[in-house]
Design a protein around this motif. Structure first.
Motif, PDB file in Angstrom:
ATOM      1  N   GLN A  56       0.853  -1.183   0.000  1.00  0.00           N
ATOM      2  CA  GLN A  56       0.000   0.000   0.000  1.00  0.00           C
ATOM      3  C   GLN A  56       0.886   1.228   0.000  1.00  0.00           C
ATOM      4  O   GLN A  56       1.988   1.204   0.553  1.00  0.00           O
ATOM      5  CB  GLN A  56      -0.930   0.001   1.224  1.00  0.00           C
ATOM      6  CG  GLN A  56      -1.911  -1.167   1.236  1.00  0.00           C
ATOM      7  CD  GLN A  56      -2.779  -1.203   2.477  1.00  0.00           C
ATOM      8  OE1 GLN A  56      -2.683  -0.350   3.357  1.00  0.00           O
ATOM      9  NE2 GLN A  56      -3.637  -2.205   2.565  1.00  0.00           N
ATOM     10  N   GLN A  57       0.385   2.308  -0.601  1.00  0.00           N
ATOM     11  CA  GLN A  57       1.219   3.502  -0.725  1.00  0.00           C
ATOM     12  C   GLN A  57       0.366   4.751  -0.848  1.00  0.00           C
ATOM     13  O   GLN A  57      -0.794   4.701  -1.252  1.00  0.00           O
ATOM     14  CB  GLN A  57       2.137   3.373  -1.948  1.00  0.00           C
ATOM     15  CG  GLN A  57       1.427   3.037  -3.259  1.00  0.00           C
ATOM     16  CD  GLN A  57       1.004   4.240  -4.087  1.00  0.00           C
ATOM     17  OE1 GLN A  57       1.550   5.332  -3.921  1.00  0.00           O
ATOM     18  NE2 GLN A  57       0.051   4.061  -4.993  1.00  0.00           N
ATOM     19  N   ASP A  82      -3.483  -5.208 -11.608  1.00  0.00           N
ATOM     20  CA  ASP A  82      -4.644  -4.698 -10.884  1.00  0.00           C
ATOM     21  C   ASP A  82      -5.946  -5.394 -11.273  1.00  0.00           C
ATOM     22  O   ASP A  82      -7.020  -4.994 -10.801  1.00  0.00           O
ATOM     23  CB  ASP A  82      -4.809  -3.194 -11.122  1.00  0.00           C
ATOM     24  CG  ASP A  82      -3.795  -2.365 -10.354  1.00  0.00           C
ATOM     25  OD1 ASP A  82      -3.193  -2.900  -9.404  1.00  0.00           O
ATOM     26  OD2 ASP A  82      -3.597  -1.188 -10.708  1.00  0.00           O
ATOM     27  N   GLN A  83      -5.883  -6.411 -12.093  1.00  0.00           N
ATOM     28  CA  GLN A  83      -7.099  -7.120 -12.514  1.00  0.00           C
ATOM     29  C   GLN A  83      -7.236  -8.414 -11.717  1.00  0.00           C
ATOM     30  O   GLN A  83      -6.864  -9.495 -12.173  1.00  0.00           O
ATOM     31  CB  GLN A  83      -7.058  -7.399 -14.019  1.00  0.00           C
ATOM     32  CG  GLN A  83      -7.160  -6.138 -14.866  1.00  0.00           C
ATOM     33  CD  GLN A  83      -7.009  -6.423 -16.347  1.00  0.00           C
ATOM     34  OE1 GLN A  83      -6.092  -7.130 -16.775  1.00  0.00           O
ATOM     35  NE2 GLN A  83      -7.897  -5.866 -17.153  1.00  0.00           N
ATOM     36  N   TRP A  98     -11.842   7.247  -7.258  1.00  0.00           N
ATOM     37  CA  TRP A  98     -11.261   6.692  -8.485  1.00  0.00           C
ATOM     38  C   TRP A  98      -9.740   6.883  -8.554  1.00  0.00           C
ATOM     39  O   TRP A  98      -9.158   6.862  -9.635  1.00  0.00           O
ATOM     40  CB  TRP A  98     -11.912   7.312  -9.727  1.00  0.00           C
ATOM     41  CG  TRP A  98     -13.403   7.259  -9.750  1.00  0.00           C
ATOM     42  CD1 TRP A  98     -14.188   6.187 -10.063  1.00  0.00           C
ATOM     43  CD2 TRP A  98     -14.312   8.340  -9.478  1.00  0.00           C
ATOM     44  NE1 TRP A  98     -15.520   6.525  -9.992  1.00  0.00           N
ATOM     45  CE2 TRP A  98     -15.627   7.845  -9.632  1.00  0.00           C
ATOM     46  CE3 TRP A  98     -14.138   9.674  -9.116  1.00  0.00           C
ATOM     47  CZ2 TRP A  98     -16.757   8.632  -9.438  1.00  0.00           C
ATOM     48  CZ3 TRP A  98     -15.264  10.457  -8.917  1.00  0.00           C
ATOM     49  CH2 TRP A  98     -16.552   9.941  -9.082  1.00  0.00           C
ATOM     50  N   ARG A  99      -9.081   7.057  -7.397  1.00  0.00           N
ATOM     51  CA  ARG A  99      -7.632   7.299  -7.375  1.00  0.00           C
ATOM     52  C   ARG A  99      -6.892   6.055  -6.926  1.00  0.00           C
ATOM     53  O   ARG A  99      -7.335   5.325  -6.037  1.00  0.00           O
ATOM     54  CB  ARG A  99      -7.315   8.485  -6.461  1.00  0.00           C
ATOM     55  CG  ARG A  99      -7.841   9.809  -7.023  1.00  0.00           C
ATOM     56  CD  ARG A  99      -7.673  10.958  -6.052  1.00  0.00           C
ATOM     57  NE  ARG A  99      -8.129  12.217  -6.647  1.00  0.00           N
ATOM     58  CZ  ARG A  99      -8.899  13.101  -6.019  1.00  0.00           C
ATOM     59  NH1 ARG A  99      -9.305  12.875  -4.780  1.00  0.00           N
ATOM     60  NH2 ARG A  99      -9.260  14.218  -6.626  1.00  0.00           N
ATOM     61  N   SER A 100      -5.709   5.849  -7.495  1.00  0.00           N
ATOM     62  CA  SER A 100      -5.021   4.570  -7.360  1.00  0.00           C
ATOM     63  C   SER A 100      -4.334   4.353  -6.021  1.00  0.00           C
ATOM     64  O   SER A 100      -3.852   3.252  -5.763  1.00  0.00           O
ATOM     65  CB  SER A 100      -3.992   4.417  -8.490  1.00  0.00           C
ATOM     66  OG  SER A 100      -3.107   5.519  -8.505  1.00  0.00           O
ATOM     67  N   ARG A 144      -8.254  -1.401 -12.548  1.00  0.00           N
ATOM     68  CA  ARG A 144      -7.355  -0.313 -12.938  1.00  0.00           C
ATOM     69  C   ARG A 144      -8.070   1.023 -12.725  1.00  0.00           C
ATOM     70  O   ARG A 144      -9.184   1.213 -13.192  1.00  0.00           O
ATOM     71  CB  ARG A 144      -6.938  -0.475 -14.400  1.00  0.00           C
ATOM     72  CG  ARG A 144      -6.017  -1.658 -14.659  1.00  0.00           C
ATOM     73  CD  ARG A 144      -5.787  -1.872 -16.143  1.00  0.00           C
ATOM     74  NE  ARG A 144      -7.012  -2.327 -16.808  1.00  0.00           N
ATOM     75  CZ  ARG A 144      -7.146  -2.469 -18.124  1.00  0.00           C
ATOM     76  NH1 ARG A 144      -6.136  -2.175 -18.930  1.00  0.00           N
ATOM     77  NH2 ARG A 144      -8.291  -2.892 -18.639  1.00  0.00           N
ATOM     78  N   ARG A 145      -7.404   1.926 -12.008  1.00  0.00           N
ATOM     79  CA  ARG A 145      -8.010   3.219 -11.729  1.00  0.00           C
ATOM     80  C   ARG A 145      -7.694   4.217 -12.837  1.00  0.00           C
ATOM     81  O   ARG A 145      -6.643   4.156 -13.473  1.00  0.00           O
ATOM     82  CB  ARG A 145      -7.526   3.762 -10.378  1.00  0.00           C
ATOM     83  CG  ARG A 145      -8.416   3.363  -9.221  1.00  0.00           C
ATOM     84  CD  ARG A 145      -8.238   1.910  -8.829  1.00  0.00           C
ATOM     85  NE  ARG A 145      -7.150   1.754  -7.882  1.00  0.00           N
ATOM     86  CZ  ARG A 145      -6.383   0.666  -7.780  1.00  0.00           C
ATOM     87  NH1 ARG A 145      -6.568  -0.361  -8.563  1.00  0.00           N
ATOM     88  NH2 ARG A 145      -5.433   0.596  -6.886  1.00  0.00           N
ATOM     89  N   PRO A 146      -8.608   5.159 -13.059  1.00  0.00           N
ATOM     90  CA  PRO A 146      -8.462   6.033 -14.229  1.00  0.00           C
ATOM     91  C   PRO A 146      -7.324   7.035 -14.134  1.00  0.00           C
ATOM     92  O   PRO A 146      -6.875   7.536 -15.174  1.00  0.00           O
ATOM     93  CB  PRO A 146      -9.818   6.741 -14.313  1.00  0.00           C
ATOM     94  CG  PRO A 146     -10.390   6.657 -12.939  1.00  0.00           C
ATOM     95  CD  PRO A 146      -9.897   5.365 -12.376  1.00  0.00           C
TER      96      PRO A 146
END
Length: 372
Positions: free
Chosen positions: A101-102, A134-135, A169-171, A198-200
């Motif tokens: 995590q980051q 991420d899938q 929606w942030r990674s 996958r985030r946009p």
């Protein structure tokens, strides 16, 4: 079960504060915790190597390359370990079933401890539905762990709830946000499919929407003991938007949809510059520039969804989210049940909060009576 939190050398953070945060969160989870500071890579490796199989581990590695190299080792402790970078680093490969995590700051230590404890307390099976890192989704079945103190009624084939996390929606935010809810659903006899996507901000809006649809569809191609006639999809915050949009797109494949403090009016969300322009940042432009994208994505614009659904909202959440939820529920009419109770933005995914428990009971009852 216990928790070990270790800070690596050179970490830019107050050690006393980290100790306080770790102790408070571990106490809230009902597990003892120990906090340590490792002076070098050898000391850190020794700390980790001495842990037993019932110890959840969180490591804040810091900047030293020799310490960070440990993240790639498939050691015995790896499946019980969450590596936490306080700053934004982007995705970092980790080995042996560990998690990374980051970008969440010191407050991210709370989420890292929760993730480490929940994945050890009620293990999930991670399954890829595509080639990108991420899938994937985590499948939790309602079979009790060997030492579970909670009696569980386990159906032969369980209804399943697809969980879609938020984070505007942030990674930096991920599927771990839904861990506690996934465990609670398992205790109630429901399977969960906790979806990562996958985030946009890194991959674009089309990748995000395609992944949510693909992740839901992947359930139907897997040999797992879930009832595909009783599939629900539930999303929190930005995930509420993704969940309702996916339900509308999937039609009769979804028995029940749930918005948990969802962002349900994207046009107005953009106009109000919610979360520093998160809507336009995610969709790739404004409603004037991308009218068709907004029309397809905004749950309010998709009514009627064609799917029974719950709209759940904490009364002390962001007033703009409360406003959206009330306007959406009024427009949806009998297709949606509106549940507003005391609570903030996180109460709706906190099983100890009354609003979350109320929602889980309602969802469980609806799935119990649903027929595929």
């Amino acid at each position: 079960m216990r928790v070990l939190v270790v800070a690596g050398p050179g970490l830019v953070a107050d050690a006393r504060l980290l100790r306080e945060v770790a102790g408070a969160e571990a106490a809230a989870l009902g597990v003892p915790a120990r906090f340590a500071v490792a002076g070098d890579a050898a000391a850190l490796e020794a700390e980790l190597g001495a842990t037993s199989g019932d110890c959840a581990v969180v490591v804040l590695p810091g900047p030293h390359p020799d310490v960070r190299a440990l993240m790639g080792l498939p050691a015995a402790y790896a499946p019980r370990t969450v590596w936490l970078d306080l700053e934004r680093t982007g995705p970092v490969p980790v080995a042996g079933g560990a998690a990374h995590q980051q970008g969440r700051g010191v407050g991210g230590l709370i989420w890292a401890i929760r993730h480490a404890v929940h994945r050890l307390r009620w293990p999930a099976r991670r399954i890829a539905y595509g080639p990108h890192p991420d899938q994937w989704a985590e499948l939790r079945l309602p079979a009790p762990p060997a030492r579970s103190p909670v009696p569980v009624t386990v159906p032969v084939v369980a209804p399943v709830v697809v969980l879609v996390h938020g984070g505007y929606w942030r990674s930096v935010w991920g599927a771990d946000l839904m861990d506690a809810l996934a465990v609670d659903l398992a205790r109630r006899g429901l399977a969960s499919w906790n979806l990562e996507y996958r985030r946009p901000d890194l991959h674009g809006w089309d990748a995000t929407t395609a992944d949510v649809a693909a992740g839901i569809a992947a359930l139907r191609s897997m040999d797992v003991p879930v009832d595909l006639g009783r599939v629900a999809v539930a999303g929190h915050s930005a995930g509420g938007q993704l969940a309702l949009r996916a339900a509308a797109d999937a039609g009769g494949a979804i028995a029940v949809a749930v918005s948990l403090a969802g962002v349900l009016d994207l046009v107005e969300g953009h106009r109000r510059h919610m979360s520093s322009g998160a809507v336009a940042g995610a969709l790739g432009g404004t409603p004037e520039e991308l009218p068709e994208v907004y029309a397809a994505a905004s749950p309010l614009g998709r009514l009627p969804l064609g799917v029974p659904h719950l709209v759940v909202q904490g009364a002390s959440d962001d007033p703009d989210l409360v406003d959206m939820a009330r306007r959406y529920a009024a427009a949806a009419g009998g297709e949606a049940l509106y549940i507003e109770r005391p609570g903030d933005h996180w109460s709706v995914i906190d099983p100890s909060a009354p609003i979350c428990a109320h929602t889980a009971r309602d969802l469980t009852a609806r799935l119990a009576s649903a027929r595929g």
